[in-house]
Write a protein that holds these residues in place. Structure first.
Motif, PDB file in Angstrom:
ATOM      1  N   UNK A 129       0.802  -1.181   0.090  1.00  0.00           N
ATOM      2  CA  UNK A 129       0.046   0.101  -0.012  1.00  0.00           C
ATOM      3  C   UNK A 129       0.909   1.385  -0.149  1.00  0.00           C
ATOM      4  N   UNK A 130       1.837   1.129   0.835  1.00  0.00           N
ATOM      5  CA  UNK A 130       2.807   2.424   0.884  1.00  0.00           C
ATOM      6  C   UNK A 130       3.618   2.620  -0.236  1.00  0.00           C
ATOM      7  N   UNK A 131       4.300   1.453  -0.790  1.00  0.00           N
ATOM      8  CA  UNK A 131       4.984   1.427  -1.943  1.00  0.00           C
ATOM      9  C   UNK A 131       4.314   1.937  -3.276  1.00  0.00           C
ATOM     10  N   UNK A 211       1.522  -2.525  13.575  1.00  0.00           N
ATOM     11  CA  UNK A 211       2.122  -2.884  12.397  1.00  0.00           C
ATOM     12  C   UNK A 211       2.384  -1.742  11.491  1.00  0.00           C
ATOM     13  N   UNK A 212       3.406  -2.014  10.846  1.00  0.00           N
ATOM     14  CA  UNK A 212       3.831  -0.573  10.094  1.00  0.00           C
ATOM     15  C   UNK A 212       4.286  -1.300   8.575  1.00  0.00           C
ATOM     16  N   UNK A 213       3.837  -0.530   7.536  1.00  0.00           N
ATOM     17  CA  UNK A 213       4.450  -0.710   6.432  1.00  0.00           C
ATOM     18  C   UNK A 213       5.118   0.455   5.811  1.00  0.00           C
ATOM     19  N   UNK A 214       6.172   0.121   5.078  1.00  0.00           N
ATOM     20  CA  UNK A 214       6.929   1.438   4.600  1.00  0.00           C
ATOM     21  C   UNK A 214       7.068   1.415   3.007  1.00  0.00           C
ATOM     22  N   UNK A 215       7.006   2.686   2.482  1.00  0.00           N
ATOM     23  CA  UNK A 215       7.070   2.651   0.823  1.00  0.00           C
ATOM     24  C   UNK A 215       8.167   3.674   0.562  1.00  0.00           C
ATOM     25  N   UNK A 216       8.947   3.434  -0.332  1.00  0.00           N
ATOM     26  CA  UNK A 216      10.106   4.169  -0.666  1.00  0.00           C
ATOM     27  C   UNK A 216      10.077   4.349  -2.434  1.00  0.00           C
ATOM     28  N   UNK A 217      10.016   5.776  -3.098  1.00  0.00           N
ATOM     29  CA  UNK A 217      10.289   5.665  -4.368  1.00  0.00           C
ATOM     30  C   UNK A 217      11.008   6.744  -4.813  1.00  0.00           C
ATOM     31  N   UNK A 218      11.860   6.712  -5.812  1.00  0.00           N
ATOM     32  CA  UNK A 218      12.852   7.893  -6.325  1.00  0.00           C
ATOM     33  C   UNK A 218      12.142   8.231  -7.588  1.00  0.00           C
TER      34      UNK A 218
END
Length: 237
Positions: A129-131, A211-218
């Protein structure tokens, strides 16, 4: 439900968004508070906040990718690998991006332990979801909790709140929250920015989330986009 916007310096922005859902079976959410306020101080710091009501998102349906979507909704092409919804494969982190995401989780948990709170569990569903949201913001050039409206065929589809997005990948919850940021080029920098903002810190130190979800994008105008999705209760698919 609370949305807090903060602008840090000239090139980095962070936003937090929190909702207490009435139940764990559906998604509740609203707008993300609009765009940034004009910078009013010499050092570029400016705060604004807004509130919006809860809404019931109604029933759900499943498209050919297997992703659950709101009734009458769809999924943006930019959420899929190679922009191909027929592939059924949502974007995911490569090895370097996953290392960044893991570091954000580690630093967030260290901060919670320092404040007498238990560590959060990694959540692979919320990672997705975050990504997809981080990727979507970078690729389509916006910065908001709600996804930007998009065109599907001849129809314009309204954007999805964080809580709709969490539900679209099958996560349920009793409490959910989101932090987003852009412009910080390392996990340490973004976590430090969140820690030094009251709204984001409150999400990170919420004793109810588990709970934690992490998203990263460049990419995009800020170069780096970060998303934290928190939840408690319910279950991940």
């Amino acid at each position: 439900m609370t949305s807090i916007f903060e602008k840090i310096g000239r090139h980095a922005v962070i936003v937090s968004f929190l909702v207490l859902a009435a139940g764990c079976g559906g998604s509740s959410g609203g707008g993300g508070g609009g765009g940034p306020a004009p910078v009013a101080s010499p050092n570029g710091n400016q705060n604004t906040s807004s509130n919006s009501g809860n809404q019931n998102n109604g029933g759900t349906q499943t498209n050919n990718s297997g992703v659950t979507v709101p009734q009458g909704g769809t999924v943006p092409d930019t959420w899929f690998v190679n922009d191909d919804p027929a592939s059924g494969q949502l974007r995911s982190h490569d090895a370097a991006e996953q290392a960044f995401a893991d570091r954000v989780l580690e630093l967030t948990n260290d901060f919670r332990v320092q404040n007498g709170l238990p560590r959060l569990f990694a959540d692979s569903a919320l990672d997705v979801s975050a990504k997809v949201h981080a990727e979507d913001m970078a690729r389509r050039g916006y910065f908001d909790h709600d996804t930007q409206d998009f065109t599907q065929g001849q129809n314009t589809v309204s954007g999805f709140s964080p809580f709709v997005r969490m539900g679209m990948i099958g996560a349920t919850y009793s409490t959910a929250a989101e932090n987003i940021a852009a412009g910080q080029n390392t996990p340490d920098a973004v976590v430090n920015a969140w820690i030094n903002s009251s709204g984001h810190r409150a999400n990170m130190l919420n004793p109810n989330v588990t709970h934690l979800g992490v998203g990263y994008a460049s990419g995009g105008s800020f170069g780096d986009y970060w998303v934290q999705n928190f939840r408690a209760g319910g279950n991940a698919p």
